[in-house]
Design an enzyme around this catalytic site. Sequence first.
Site, PDB file in Angstrom:
ATOM      1  N   LYS A 188       0.855  -1.188   0.000  1.00  0.00           N
ATOM      2  CA  LYS A 188       0.000   0.000   0.000  1.00  0.00           C
ATOM      3  C   LYS A 188       0.893   1.241   0.000  1.00  0.00           C
ATOM      4  O   LYS A 188       1.460   1.621   1.017  1.00  0.00           O
ATOM      5  CB  LYS A 188      -0.921   0.005   1.235  1.00  0.00           C
ATOM      6  CG  LYS A 188      -1.925   1.142   1.232  1.00  0.00           C
ATOM      7  CD  LYS A 188      -1.651   2.090   2.376  1.00  0.00           C
ATOM      8  CE  LYS A 188      -2.444   3.345   2.386  1.00  0.00           C
ATOM      9  NZ  LYS A 188      -1.938   4.439   1.539  1.00  0.00           N
ATOM     10  N   GLU A 263       9.576   2.493  10.906  1.00  0.00           N
ATOM     11  CA  GLU A 263      10.598   3.498  10.600  1.00  0.00           C
ATOM     12  C   GLU A 263       9.905   4.849  10.651  1.00  0.00           C
ATOM     13  O   GLU A 263       9.162   5.191   9.737  1.00  0.00           O
ATOM     14  CB  GLU A 263      11.148   3.196   9.193  1.00  0.00           C
ATOM     15  CG  GLU A 263      12.404   3.907   8.886  1.00  0.00           C
ATOM     16  CD  GLU A 263      13.397   3.706   9.991  1.00  0.00           C
ATOM     17  OE1 GLU A 263      13.751   4.707  10.619  1.00  0.00           O
ATOM     18  OE2 GLU A 263      13.784   2.554  10.265  1.00  0.00           O
ATOM     19  N   CYS A 297      13.422  11.663   6.262  1.00  0.00           N
ATOM     20  CA  CYS A 297      13.369  11.424   7.711  1.00  0.00           C
ATOM     21  C   CYS A 297      14.748  11.614   8.313  1.00  0.00           C
ATOM     22  O   CYS A 297      14.894  11.743   9.519  1.00  0.00           O
ATOM     23  CB  CYS A 297      12.748  10.082   8.046  1.00  0.00           C
ATOM     24  SG  CYS A 297      13.494   8.729   7.210  1.00  0.00           S
ATOM     25  N   GLU A 394       9.035  17.338  14.556  1.00  0.00           N
ATOM     26  CA  GLU A 394       9.448  17.117  13.168  1.00  0.00           C
ATOM     27  C   GLU A 394       8.622  18.012  12.246  1.00  0.00           C
ATOM     28  O   GLU A 394       7.394  17.979  12.280  1.00  0.00           O
ATOM     29  CB  GLU A 394       9.240  15.644  12.791  1.00  0.00           C
ATOM     30  CG  GLU A 394       9.814  15.318  11.430  1.00  0.00           C
ATOM     31  CD  GLU A 394       9.725  13.832  11.079  1.00  0.00           C
ATOM     32  OE1 GLU A 394       8.679  13.219  11.367  1.00  0.00           O
ATOM     33  OE2 GLU A 394      10.698  13.301  10.511  1.00  0.00           O
TER      34      GLU A 394
END
Length: 507
Positions: A188, A263, A297, A394
């Site tokens: 997906k 992750e 990231c 973030e």
Amino acid sequence: MSQAIKEAVGAKTEVKTYRNYIGGKWVPSRTGRTFESTNPAHKAEVLGVLQQSDMRDVDAAIEAASKAFAGWRRTPAPARGEIVLKAGIILEARKEELARLMTQEMGKVLKEARGDVQEAIDMAKYAAGFGRLPHGETVPSELRHKWAMTVRVPLGVVACITPWNFPMAIPSWKILPALMGGNTIVFKPASDTPIIATKLVEILEEAGLPSGVLNLVTGSGSEVGDPLVQDPRVAGISFTGSTAAGRQIAELAGRNLKRLGLELGGKNAIVVLDDADLPLAVDGALWAAFGTTGQRCTAASRLIVDKKVEKDFTDLLQERAAKMRVGDGLQPDTDMGPVINEAALKKVHEYTEIGKKEHARLVHGGDFAGDQGWFYRPTIFADGRKDMRMAQEEIFGPSTLVMPVNGLDEALEVANSTQYGLSMSIYTNDLRKAFHAMDEMQSGLVYVNAPTIGAEIQLPFGGVKNTGNGHREAGTVALDEFTEWKTIYVDYSGRLQRAQIDTALGE
Ligand code: UN1
């Protein structure tokens, strides 16, 4: 012909419809609904129409993957490797075309899109070799006439749920080792980059993957992702995305004791000490903060700089950022592309407002850069402190914060002061300080005199603290996420031998 030119000449635009891939067939969603994939550099440009799937499509994909499992599990690993290698060779032949499509769908500049495809090529070549590596150990038994050994076995059906920022590389980190481990897959991809994901599946099909081994279902997290992670037939899940989404998936997966590789977010830091090669550190900071428009990231959103060199560092960084050209990543002179979508643009700007309120000093950028696409100027704040939201949360965009410190110890204390731990870097010419930082930095990746981005696929990738749950992707450990160990004892003595009880010293 680009969309803009087509519109200018009044040509009718043909937009292709892409389908799900289930059980070896390209099929429409049972919902009958679709969504569009657009170009973040040209908001009005529709690149394709995708299936807006729901749990019925997920169910069919899991069913197909379950059926294909026995055959794929029994396919010798070297034969699985042949298909993965072939996919790598096709990717290599089509690298330029795929990179251009990626720039259009995701926005990153062309040379970075090439790098993204290259990472998938590297992974294919590397993972193919897993097929001929040892897949277990033989170990001496305590007892005579007895063998003891281990073999890796696949999990079964695994779900690969991937983000848009590395739309080819990250799916390849998951799908290729999962295939080599003998698993079948429901894939997906993120809804911002479904076309490039479809290309990867097409290539694996062309490389000879049997029907049902890899299935693609496009659609939203709630309609596709949720039923996928909750289905008891799915044995493992590999997810890259936000910490909030990862936490939710972990809760759902935990109820069914599923294998889960996460992750997640990062708040990566570059430490610059007073003895560092300053222009080199500025090069690294610029690349790590604004490469991929800050949407890695591994991006450096904190620049922790010794006060003795902080002014020079910040001035140099500002000068360099001022020269960056923001625009369409297909244009050869563009240094930085758009962010992925409107929500991302709003979020980056919201953090500019937050930074100002927190009295961080805006040194550069802090504003939109044209309204054709989702463009934002490279943004630098200074006078950062670790208690600021800008220093803790973030942002996932082209915004970075210079944080002044006194010496190495304070630098490390600030570097380790977030909930995340993916990537950290230190610029210094003092070997002792570099090694001390290597020991003390709480992160899965540490770089010395290099930026926080740019991991290579032959080493493990992943983070500590709230960046993940202890798994690593890529590297020699890539199969760990997608396999179980089976321990096998073979006793050919012909009599009952009791471990820990019978001594093997006698006959
Ligand atoms: C990511 O941002 O999710 O190390 C992955 C890097 C790239 C991978 C980034 N090779 O920056």
